[in-house]
Scaffold this active site. Structure first.
Site, PDB file in Angstrom:
ATOM      1  N   ASP A 128       9.325   2.822   0.110  1.00  0.00           N
ATOM      2  CA  ASP A 128       8.157   3.478   0.897  1.00  0.00           C
ATOM      3  C   ASP A 128       8.368   3.176   2.316  1.00  0.00           C
ATOM      4  O   ASP A 128       7.856   2.147   2.845  1.00  0.00           O
ATOM      5  CB  ASP A 128       6.962   2.956   0.330  1.00  0.00           C
ATOM      6  CG  ASP A 128       5.701   3.782   1.060  1.00  0.00           C
ATOM      7  OD1 ASP A 128       5.935   4.545   2.031  1.00  0.00           O
ATOM      8  OD2 ASP A 128       4.513   3.317   0.772  1.00  0.00           O
ATOM      9  N   LYS A 145       3.865   9.285   8.746  1.00  0.00           N
ATOM     10  CA  LYS A 145       3.339   8.653  10.095  1.00  0.00           C
ATOM     11  C   LYS A 145       4.391   9.337  11.305  1.00  0.00           C
ATOM     12  O   LYS A 145       3.920  10.325  11.633  1.00  0.00           O
ATOM     13  CB  LYS A 145       3.349   7.132  10.172  1.00  0.00           C
ATOM     14  CG  LYS A 145       2.227   6.664   9.098  1.00  0.00           C
ATOM     15  CD  LYS A 145       1.778   5.078   8.998  1.00  0.00           C
ATOM     16  CE  LYS A 145       0.379   5.091   8.337  1.00  0.00           C
ATOM     17  NZ  LYS A 145       0.741   4.327   7.086  1.00  0.00           N
ATOM     18  N   TYR A 172       0.795  -1.276   0.126  1.00  0.00           N
ATOM     19  CA  TYR A 172      -0.050  -0.066   0.083  1.00  0.00           C
ATOM     20  C   TYR A 172       0.838   1.275  -0.077  1.00  0.00           C
ATOM     21  O   TYR A 172       1.917   1.217   0.784  1.00  0.00           O
ATOM     22  CB  TYR A 172      -0.955   0.032   1.422  1.00  0.00           C
ATOM     23  CG  TYR A 172      -1.904   1.167   1.191  1.00  0.00           C
ATOM     24  CD1 TYR A 172      -2.942   1.424   0.504  1.00  0.00           C
ATOM     25  CD2 TYR A 172      -1.634   2.229   2.372  1.00  0.00           C
ATOM     26  CE1 TYR A 172      -3.568   2.600   0.529  1.00  0.00           C
ATOM     27  CE2 TYR A 172      -2.605   3.239   2.252  1.00  0.00           C
ATOM     28  CZ  TYR A 172      -3.421   3.392   1.540  1.00  0.00           C
ATOM     29  OH  TYR A 172      -4.500   4.396   1.598  1.00  0.00           O
TER      30      TYR A 172
HETATM   31  C1  LIG Z   1       0.152   4.813   5.783  1.00  0.00           C
HETATM   32  C2  LIG Z   1       0.866   4.536   4.484  1.00  0.00           C
HETATM   33  C3  LIG Z   1       0.851   5.313   3.353  1.00  0.00           C
HETATM   34  C4  LIG Z   1      -0.153   6.548   3.246  1.00  0.00           C
HETATM   35  O1  LIG Z   1       0.024   7.425   4.011  1.00  0.00           O
HETATM   36  P1  LIG Z   1      -1.213   8.335   4.542  1.00  0.00           P
HETATM   37  O2  LIG Z   1      -0.493   9.545   5.484  1.00  0.00           O
HETATM   38  O3  LIG Z   1      -2.236   7.412   4.934  1.00  0.00           O
HETATM   39  O4  LIG Z   1      -1.508   9.045   3.218  1.00  0.00           O
HETATM   40  C5  LIG Z   1       1.676   5.150   2.348  1.00  0.00           C
HETATM   41  N1  LIG Z   1       2.798   3.993   2.413  1.00  0.00           N
HETATM   42  C6  LIG Z   1       2.534   3.345   3.334  1.00  0.00           C
HETATM   43  C7  LIG Z   1       3.760   2.100   3.164  1.00  0.00           C
HETATM   44  C8  LIG Z   1       1.760   3.201   4.505  1.00  0.00           C
HETATM   45  O5  LIG Z   1       1.990   2.519   5.686  1.00  0.00           O
END
Ligand SMILES: *Cc1c(COP(=O)(O)O)cnc(C)c1O
Length: 431
Positions: free
Chosen positions: A239, A267, A144
């Protein structure tokens, strides 16, 4: 457990907010029941509108690494508020946090702040395309990267949970430039690269994926990706929105010793405020406007309150010599406890862990990619979730998520979680 106020709020919310929530997984659809409306949080605990107390194992999906309401972060926010909430002009704090991020994260020489992980990944892909002059990119099945159009293909937790991995509204034109590969499989990448020679701008992945439940990279896998990308002129993007500042100061790239070309963050970086960032090699980041031609902007980017929270959080992580050992102790104590209780009960469920992240999968087969994650008994997970909630433990409301532990989880609190775990297992399996 009385949850009448939450029920009332949820009923009302559904009149005004799609599905009653502002982010889909919060609606508890994967686990049944109704979501709890949270009134406040402190340290290792959440409190709902009805006054029920819960031990926190998600921590706002990761950001609250030091537990809720950490006094240092709170003080920094309150103090920053005295001077106004937004200027739309550069501030000293942005320079300070950029310098700090560059010093902590191995791959980052320059960094741009944004407002969410979604923005970070969308922007990173745009920059990679601009820099390489290529259109396609590779993403992994079940990973994701936020809700940007081009990522909503085989996109893990939220989408997976809703049984609807490809969202309407994402055009075929957009989707055709996203190439999908299974995680932990270098041959599949070689095949994709050979079939799309010279057309791939980037390969993006969660180095340690947490959005199909937590999976770990096989020995040599990340280095293998690095080698292919270097050979093919493909930008490797980690990511680390989830793993950044959680697995180590420098995230998964530090732990596994593999340096990507670009990194996306979110985060923890905001200390609980809405913040994301993307960064990488100097020559790549020089492509970002106004230094270069790739446009990316944000009215509230680098917001002074958000930067105060993030800076305080990162400074704490950068200077506390014990924090990662402590997190690892917490993760180990909890998962070893779960495993030994399971064994005692004759259960052989798979537990994946790294540092302060873990997933308990309701399958006895190893889980290392999207296909193997799907072996899990999600209905049983739903029952487990409810049985834990009833006993005052708040888990991620989906089998396909990682738990995110915090330093506020002291040994006696973990012991309480383990007692709840044993009772929950006995209850749901009728042992
Ligand atoms: C949470 C998450 C996102 C998205 O971040 P948001 O602040 O919710 O837009 C992207 N990549 C990873 C790996 C994530 O865990």
């Amino acid at each position: 457990m009385n949850i009448s106020k939450s029920k009332e709020l949820f009923a009302k919310a559904q009149n005004f907010i799609p599905g009653g929530v502002n982010s889909p997984v919060r609606a508890f659809r994967a686990v049944g029941g109704e979501p709890l409306f949270i009134k406040k949080a402190d340290g290792a605990y959440l409190y709902d509108e009805d006054g029920n107390q819960f031990i926190e194992l998600i921590n706002s999906w990761g950001p609250m690494l030091l537990g809720h309401n950490h006094p240092k972060v709170k003080d920094a926010v309150v103090k920053a508020m005295e001077d106004g909430t937004s200027f739309g002009a550069p501030t000293a704090r942005e320079v300070e946090i950029a310098e700090l991020i560059v010093s902590m994260v191995p791959s980052i020489e320059k960094v741009r702040m944004v407002n969410s992980g979604t923005e970070a990944t969308m922007s990173a892909i745009r920059v990679a395309r601009g820099f390489t002059g290529r259109d396609k990119f590779i993403k992994m099945e079940g990973h994701y990267h936020g809700h940007g159009d081009s990522f909503l293909i085989a996109a893990g937790s939220g989408a997976m949970t809703m049984g609807d991995p490809d969202s309407p509204g994402v055009t075929k034109g957009t989707a055709k430039d996203t190439l999908i590969a299974p995680y932990n499989n270098l041959e599949a990448i070689e095949e994709l690269v050979a079939a799309n020679s010279g057309e791939i701008a980037a390969l993006i992945l969660e180095p340690v994926p947490g959005n199909m439940g937590l999976c770990l990279p096989k020995e040599g896998y990340l280095q293998g990706l690095r080698d292919i990308c270097t050979r093919e002129g493909i930008l490797l993007i980690f990511d680390e929105v989830m793993t950044g500042f959680r697995l180590a100061k420098g995230g998964a790239q530090e732990v596994f010793g593999v340096t990507p070309d670009m990194t996306t963050l979110g985060k923890i970086i905001g200390g609980g405020m809405p913040v994301g960032a993307y960064g990488g090699k100097r020559e790549i980041m020089e492509f970002v406007s106004p230094a270069g031609p790739v446009y990316q902007a944000g009215t509230l980017s680098g917001n002074p309150i958000a930067m105060a929270a993030g800076l305080t959080m990162l400074n704490h992580l950068n200077t506390d010599p014990n924090v990662y050992a402590e997190l690892s102790h917490i993760g180990t104590k909890l998962t070893e406890g779960i495993k030994s209780i399971n064994q005692e009960l004759g259960l052989n469920y798979t537990v994946n862990r790294i540092g302060s992240m873990y997933s308990l999968f309701f399958t006895d087969k190893p889980v290392f990619d999207f296909e193997t994650a799907k072996n899990s008994d999600t209905a049983l997970f739903g029952k487990y979730f409810q049985a834990m909630l009833k006993r005052g433990v708040y888990l991620a409301p989906s089998q396909f998520e990682s738990m995110f532990l915090s330093t506020a989880l002291k040994d006696d609190v973990i012991d309480q979680v383990l007692v709840a775990h044993k009772e929950a297992m006995v209850e749901i399996l009728g042992l």
